[in-house]
Write an enzyme that holds these catalytic residues in place. Structure first.
Site: not given
Ligand code: DOR
Length: 424
Positions: A57, A59-61, A175, A274, A301, A305, A320
């Protein structure tokens, strides 16, 4: 290459051994092996040599939010954290909901420090209304599908998605958040939200969807993976579902066993996430779920940002926090588990859930793919946001002294991290 003088730890147990790597695979494992001519020797003295870590999990954006992270920078952060594979979440812009975007991520990941495996969206545009083309993404090797960032609210659609996924041999990852019940909340609903005057998200917003998806797994026979479990009630539901023999698996993020809602008293948005940071009792339940196998894996996770987004007031900042470079020491330092069990949670169990068991997380023996990490369990270091490889800075552990670090990481036989320095 020789990893010299360490203790090999994998799912078969632990033994003192050198590891010789050649042509992308483990060539030999044994005591005092000779150094092949011209080989690089990496010191593994007082270290654990294990299969590389696998993150379910991250987030590589990319595409769409490259000022926060890219596949390249996220993969570098992962390698520095000891990971040889990460599953990239599909809440990009555009989302990973078609073969075209899956191909783009695979191409971006090709030269990266870590294997990058995209997760596909369950629904088109992650909008929760129509199924995404799961088969065309599965044909490219996608094994996990999720609308992460949001849960699939429509139970009928989720049922259809589970039936379809089951026929394709892929797994849906949820989720768990009932959007109606969670609406307007910015932190965990409880003592701290009352004190701080911030609207809360009750634990039940998560637990309702965990319970529903357990019911849907029972109905369809399809496997379900629960992302970032955060409440005592969720852990209890998954424990009971497993006791019933259902095909459920679960992960927890380090911040849900290291931090509580009390951290939000600073009003610092770095603590906004979240699902939100919960209570002491929830943290204890997540820890016991990790210890007794109810929760199969630790997943970061990792949610970068950029500073300007996190400098907003708490209620306006996005949720995040970073995770890839700190998960291993937090797991080693906070759970009180033997190193083999920590590696089970970070490596071979998530590798199985991600469908990567053939190439990551397997026993360190001759012939195995050389995706390895060398962990120094006693190295201490201070988390400095400016020195992280991630393009973002939003770690909640800034200034904290951690014990344990990935010293070397080997990807497909090549050292991508040596002495905690990235080589690419
Ligand atoms: O805190 C979170 N951040 N939770 C999510 O589900 C999404 C993630 C993000 O993409 O930033």
């Amino acid at each position: 290459m020789v990893l010299r003088g360490g203790t090999v730890v994998d799912e078969t147990g632990s033994r003192r051994a050198d590891v010789v790597v050649a042509d992308g695979v483990v060539a030999a494992v044994g005591q005092q092996l000779e150094t092949p001519r011209g080989a690089t020797v990496l010191d593994a003295g007082a270290c654990v040599v294990g299969p590389g870590l696998v993150d379910l999990h991250a987030h590589l954006r990319e595409p769409g939010d490259e000022e926060a992270e890219t596949v390249e920078t996220g993969a570098r952060a992962a390698a520095l954290g000891g990971y040889t594979a990460v599953v990239a979440m599909p809440n990009t812009d555009p989302p990973i909901d078609s073969a075209g975007v899956v191909r783009e991520i695979l191409e971006l990941g090709a030269g990266a420090c870590c294997e990058v495996r995209p997760a596909g969206a369950i629904t088109r545009g992650r909008a929760g209304t129509a199924l995404a083309p799961l088969a065309e993404m599965a044909a490219l090797g996608v094994r996990l599908f999720t609308d992460d960032g949001a849960g699939v609210q429509d139970s009928r659609l989720m049922r259809r998605a589970l039936e379809y996924a089951s026929s394709l041999g892929v797994t849906l990852a949820q989720h768990c958040e009932d959007a109606g019940l969670a609406a307007g909340g910015h932190m965990h609903e409880g003592e701290w939200s009352s004190r701080l005057g911030l609207p809360g998200v009750p634990s039940e917003a998560e637990e309702l969807m965990v319970a529903r998806d357990i019911a849907l797994s029972r109905l369809t026979g399809a496997p379900v993976h629960f992302l970032h479990l955060s409440t005592a009630g969720s852990v209890a539901l998954v424990r009971a579902a497993k006791a019933d023999g259902l095909r459920v698996s679960a992960e927890a993020a380090p911040h849900h066993f290291c931090l509580t809602a009390a951290a939000v008293a600073s009003y610092d948005p770095v603590f906004k996430v979240n699902p939100p940071l919960r209570s002491d009792a929830d943290v204890a339940a997540v820890r016991s779920g990790l210890a007794d196998g109810t929760i199969d894996a630790i997943a970061t996770d990792h949610a970068p940002h950029p500073p300007e987004a996190k400098e907003a007031p708490f209620d306006q900042a996005p949720p995040g926090m970073l995770g890839l470079e700190t998960a291993l020491p937090l797991a080693l330092g906070e759970l009180g588990l033997p190193v083999g069990e920590v590696l089970a949670l970070l490596s071979w169990r998530p590798a199985g859930i991600a469908g990567l068991a053939g190439s990551h997380g397997g026993p360190v023996r001759a012939g195995a793919p050389a995706n390895l990490c060398v962990v120094d369990p006693s190295a201490t270091w201070v988390v400095d946001p400016d020195r992280l490889a991630s393009r973002s800075r939003n770690t909640p552990y800034a200034g904290r002294t951690l014990t344990g670090r990935a010293r070397h990481t080997v990807l497909r036989g090549e050292p991508v991290v040596i002495d905690a320095e990235a080589q690419r």
